[in-house]
Write an enzyme that holds these catalytic residues in place. Sequence first.
Site, PDB file in Angstrom:
ATOM      1  N   ASP A 151       7.715  -3.206 -14.032  1.00 38.54           N
ATOM      2  CA  ASP A 151       8.451  -3.313 -15.281  1.00 38.54           C
ATOM      3  C   ASP A 151       8.845  -4.788 -15.458  1.00 38.54           C
ATOM      4  OD1 ASP A 151      10.134  -2.552 -17.498  1.00 38.54           O
ATOM      5  OD2 ASP A 151      11.836  -2.665 -16.136  1.00 38.54           O
ATOM      6  N   ASP A 177      12.024  -6.172 -17.829  1.00 36.93           N
ATOM      7  CA  ASP A 177      13.486  -6.348 -17.900  1.00 36.93           C
ATOM      8  C   ASP A 177      14.189  -5.586 -16.780  1.00 36.93           C
ATOM      9  OD1 ASP A 177      14.141  -7.833 -20.536  1.00 36.93           O
ATOM     10  OD2 ASP A 177      12.635  -6.359 -21.107  1.00 36.93           O
ATOM     11  N   ASP A 192      13.319  -0.382 -12.877  1.00 29.29           N
ATOM     12  CA  ASP A 192      14.773  -0.397 -12.759  1.00 29.29           C
ATOM     13  C   ASP A 192      15.473   0.625 -13.638  1.00 29.29           C
ATOM     14  OD1 ASP A 192      16.448  -2.276 -15.184  1.00 29.29           O
ATOM     15  OD2 ASP A 192      14.312  -1.843 -15.293  1.00 29.29           O
TER      16      ASP A 192
END
Length: 256
Positions: free
Chosen positions: A16, A18, A197
């Site tokens: 991922d 961000d 996250d």
Amino acid sequence: MEAILKDPGGAVIGLDFDGTLAPIVPDPASARIHPEAPGVLAELGAHVAAVAIVTGRPAATVLELGPGLADVPGLVVLGHYGFERWEGGRISAPPPPAGVPRAEAELPLLLSSLGLSDVTIEDKGRAVAVHTRRAADPEGALAALREPLARLAAEHDLVLEPGRMVLELRPPGMDKGQALGLFLAERAARSVMFVGDDLGDLAAFDAVAGSGLPGVTVCSGSAEVALLAERADIVVDGPEGVVALLSELASAVSRS
């Protein structure tokens, strides 16, 4: 991890953006990749089958916020949850869905009716996101928005994707799990790592588990999302921990 180290040429490293490669910040437009990440990914990319960034962001935005990423050998950016693809300097994507700009046009009036003037609307081209991190009560604003935004999404044939102080309206039919699964098949991967996250990364974790390949899932840990850490094989401390883990992996792969 053992499979990746024994046969790095068959490994796909998925990540991922961000909260994983870039720290979460109040203004999404001011996010920047961890300064050491491009170099570490370049070292990894020279040895593995592919490095793929799988993100809800537009691919061009990821490259803008991640100087140096375009130089990572073999990098593929699957933007908008896989609807869009950057590879070798070119972006390919189907036409944007009509429901997104229509929903976005209704958002200011909806937010005003809820008394939420301190939230941020992010136009992502093929999706639109509402961020509450800057609100006086971020959690309260998020809770107040869930049902109205779910109704708005349904009215325009979109789906609502929850995240860390954000709710995103996007087209149905693709998620990070589907994007990762298709990419693993395309590259005939023999092992896989995925690092994420947020709740949107759960689908990618499921894709790793369902791939039939030796796989490892890594959570870029935070106090905001506990569910991903519970599902992960490895938990590290935010983007700093992600870069440290990838650096160790790159060094080990280089030696092998």
